[in-house]
Design an enzyme around this catalytic site. Structure first.
Site, mmCIF file in Angstrom:
data_model
loop_
_atom_site.group_PDB
_atom_site.id
_atom_site.type_symbol
_atom_site.label_atom_id
_atom_site.label_comp_id
_atom_site.label_asym_id
_atom_site.label_seq_id
_atom_site.Cartn_x
_atom_site.Cartn_y
_atom_site.Cartn_z
ATOM 1 N N ASN A 7 0.870 -1.182 0.000
ATOM 2 C CA ASN A 7 0.000 0.000 0.000
ATOM 3 C C ASN A 7 0.911 1.237 0.000
ATOM 4 O OD1 ASN A 7 -1.740 2.079 0.535
ATOM 5 N ND2 ASN A 7 -2.671 1.138 2.353
ATOM 6 N N ARG A 91 -2.769 -2.007 -3.288
ATOM 7 C CA ARG A 91 -3.930 -1.159 -3.096
ATOM 8 C C ARG A 91 -3.813 -0.013 -4.106
ATOM 9 N NH1 ARG A 91 -4.970 3.601 1.114
ATOM 10 N NH2 ARG A 91 -7.162 3.916 0.628
ATOM 11 N N HIS A 180 -12.787 3.653 0.087
ATOM 12 C CA HIS A 180 -12.855 2.675 1.197
ATOM 13 C C HIS A 180 -13.591 1.402 0.778
ATOM 14 C CE1 HIS A 180 -12.594 5.958 4.580
ATOM 15 N NE2 HIS A 180 -11.395 5.453 4.327
ATOM 16 N N ASN A 211 -9.304 8.130 10.277
ATOM 17 C CA ASN A 211 -8.968 9.512 9.922
ATOM 18 C C ASN A 211 -9.803 9.953 8.732
ATOM 19 O OD1 ASN A 211 -7.054 10.523 11.730
ATOM 20 N ND2 ASN A 211 -5.566 9.071 10.905
ATOM 21 N N ARG A 241 -10.836 16.554 7.094
ATOM 22 C CA ARG A 241 -11.676 16.908 5.936
ATOM 23 C C ARG A 241 -13.057 17.331 6.406
ATOM 24 N NH1 ARG A 241 -10.511 11.356 3.258
ATOM 25 N NH2 ARG A 241 -8.295 11.574 2.778
ATOM 26 N N GLY A 333 -14.451 3.608 14.827
ATOM 27 C CA GLY A 333 -15.581 2.671 14.854
ATOM 28 C C GLY A 333 -15.280 1.419 15.658
ATOM 29 N N GLU A 385 -8.296 -4.703 5.152
ATOM 30 C CA GLU A 385 -8.174 -4.470 3.709
ATOM 31 C C GLU A 385 -7.024 -5.284 3.119
ATOM 32 O OE1 GLU A 385 -8.344 -0.455 5.162
ATOM 33 O OE2 GLU A 385 -9.209 0.183 3.253
HETATM 34 P P1 ADP Z 1 -6.650 5.777 9.030
HETATM 35 O O1 ADP Z 1 -7.839 6.318 8.307
HETATM 36 O O2 ADP Z 1 -5.457 6.685 8.988
HETATM 37 O O3 ADP Z 1 -6.348 4.325 8.722
HETATM 38 P P2 ADP Z 1 -7.455 4.758 11.612
HETATM 39 O O4 ADP Z 1 -8.460 3.791 11.089
HETATM 40 O O5 ADP Z 1 -6.218 4.237 12.222
HETATM 41 O O6 ADP Z 1 -7.089 5.857 10.543
HETATM 42 O O7 ADP Z 1 -8.228 5.668 12.683
HETATM 43 C C1 ADP Z 1 -7.626 6.748 13.324
HETATM 44 C C2 ADP Z 1 -8.611 7.284 14.344
HETATM 45 O O8 ADP Z 1 -8.968 6.224 15.224
HETATM 46 C C3 ADP Z 1 -8.068 8.404 15.197
HETATM 47 O O9 ADP Z 1 -9.041 9.426 15.329
HETATM 48 C C4 ADP Z 1 -7.845 7.731 16.545
HETATM 49 O O10 ADP Z 1 -8.054 8.631 17.603
HETATM 50 C C5 ADP Z 1 -8.902 6.667 16.548
HETATM 51 N N1 ADP Z 1 -8.503 5.575 17.447
HETATM 52 C C6 ADP Z 1 -7.513 4.695 17.261
HETATM 53 N N2 ADP Z 1 -7.392 3.884 18.344
HETATM 54 C C7 ADP Z 1 -8.336 4.277 19.228
HETATM 55 C C8 ADP Z 1 -8.728 3.871 20.520
HETATM 56 N N3 ADP Z 1 -8.113 2.850 21.126
HETATM 57 N N4 ADP Z 1 -9.767 4.530 21.113
HETATM 58 C C9 ADP Z 1 -10.399 5.533 20.494
HETATM 59 N N5 ADP Z 1 -10.060 5.977 19.266
HETATM 60 C C10 ADP Z 1 -9.061 5.368 18.646
#
Ligand code: ADP
Length: 401
Positions: A7, A91, A180, A211, A241, A333, A385
């Site tokens: 990726n 990817r 996504h 993010n 964003r 999530g 993914e």
């Molecule tokens: P990306 O889109 O860069 O792959 P991620 O899926 O890693 O991003 O998600 C990043 C987000 O997930 C951030 O806002 C982070 O605060 C949140 N996050 C990651 N781990 C936790 C956690 N243990 N508790 C709450 N939020 C989390």
């Protein structure tokens, strides 16, 4: 069969090396800060042992040389020679209107992807760099492209069109593509697998909240609508964003601030969203910490974030004529019980009811979090993914479809 999943981002390369037949990840890692000071490769062996290499990683090709080097090194590697890599899966963010599924990369495919650079100027060039690098370094190994957009090809035209002059769609391909897709495909199928139901019989809403964030309406196994649009800027509020905004406000800001399209793009892509509202951070953990300390803008950002997702859930339930399964994935999530509660509150009329205790204990693992007997199964399904890319690659290269 050993599959390398790659990726490539603008300054990073994430990789995972699978032995799919044995359900093993032999190694994984990331090259970061490509072309910058302090670039490095962080490699993790199957045992969990981590190794760090610092070096002059000037471009993606050198980054991939590092990866191939460590995979086949006597000390840290897991293969005796590069011939043991059977295929490479990439990817690729944008497959335009052309690619409705993953494809074997040929010269013709590369030409088409070059054409799509216009549609995804930030993402497709590094994806292509990865493809070119593999082609140069291990030319005999088949490569497969797995597109973020492909899963959304099933959207009907009335869902993917914008209400602008039709000629602009024809001339420039201005329409909703959605992103996504590999994640929405994986988690919707996996949720059905966990529930023991055929995806072709249920209406699923998937919320990928990281993010970047997007929601998807998956009706009978197919994406019928999704919140990201022509670019990943539309839809939900994200880390940096804005998501949905009145176009009139965009041109007004550009006039008032005397900024051009490039600066406006930076403003809405990099300085907006959770970061823009709070002025503190794009990271949800820091925003929750701020809210706990009483920061009003952090509280507001959380409410706005949850409310926007709630609206999309309502919209997609209407678009599909109902909803049977609601899935949460992505960093937020999967991990934030508070966000899931904030979103699902007041959705009882749709049959969405969360078991607060199970939800609270659910973090980063597959879990049904809806109340016993609730009409809609609400679930946490960590996305994967890379696995999806590895499986597609194996299926295409070995014609296992
Ligand atoms: P990306 O889109 O860069 O792959 P991620 O899926 O890693 O991003 O998600 C990043 C987000 O997930 C951030 O806002 C982070 O605060 C949140 N996050 C990651 N781990 C936790 C956690 N243990 N508790 C709450 N939020 C989390």
């Amino acid at each position: 069969m050993k599959i390398l999943v790659i990726n490539c981002g603008s300054s990073s390369i994430k990789y995972q090396f699978y032995s799919l037949d044995e359900s093993r990840i032999l190694a994984k890692g990331i090259v970061e800060k490509i072309g910058m000071k302090g670039s490095f490769l962080k490699h993790e062996k199957e045992s969990g042992q981590k190794v760090l290499f610092e070096g002059e990683i000037l471009d993606h090709k050198i980054g991939i040389e590092y990866i191939l080097g460590i995979l086949s090194s006597a000390k840290h590697g897991c293969i005796a020679s590069l011939d043991e890599i059977n295929a490479v899966g990439h990817r690729v963010v944008h497959g335009g209107e052309e690619f409705s599924e993953s494809v074997l990369i040929t010269e013709e495919v590369i030409q088409t992807l070059e054409k799509f650079i216009e549609l995804a100027p930030l993402h497709n060039p590094p994806n292509l760099k990865g493809i070119y690098a593999i082609k140069a370094l291990i030319p005999d190994i088949p490569q497969v492209a797995v597109f973020d957009t492909a899963f959304h090809h099933t959207m009907p035209q009335h869902a993917f069109m914008y209400a602008i002059p039709y000629a602009l769609y024809k001339k420039y391909g201005i329409r909703r593509y959605g992103f996504h897709g590999t994640s929405h495909r994986y988690v919707s199928n996996r949720a059905c697998e966990i529930l023991g139901v055929d995806p072709k019989t249920v209406k699923v809403i998937t919320c990928h909240l990281g993010n970047g964030a997007s929601a998807c309406a998956v009706k009978y196994g197919e994406s019928v609508d999704t919140s990201m649009g022509f670019t990943p800027l539309e839809g939900l509020i994200m880390g940096t964003r804005s998501g949905d905004i009145d176009m009139g406000a965009v041109s007004y800001i550009m006039d008032k601030e005397k900024i051009g399209t490039k600066s406006a793009s930076v403003l809405f892509n990099k300085h907006s969203g959770l970061l823009g509202i709070t002025g503190i951070s794009s990271d949800s953990r820091e925003i929750y910490a701020g809210a706990e300390k009483g920061d009003e803008r952090c509280k507001l950002a959380i409410k706005m974030f949850d409310y926007r997702i709630k609206k999309y859930i309502g919209a997609y339930a209407a678009a599909m004529g109902g909803v049977d399964v609601l899935v949460f994935t992505g960093g937020i999530g999967e991990n934030s019980a508070t966000t899931r509660v904030g979103i699902c509150e007041e959705l009882g009329f749709l049959g969405i009811e969360i078991d607060k205790q199970i939800n609270k204990e659910s973090r980063g693992a597959e879990q049904i979090i809806s109340k016993e007997g609730a009409k809609v199964k609400v679930m946490v399904v960590p996305t994967n993914e890379e696995l999806m890319i590895a499986i597609d690659t194996q299926n295409i290269v070995y014609d296992k479809n």
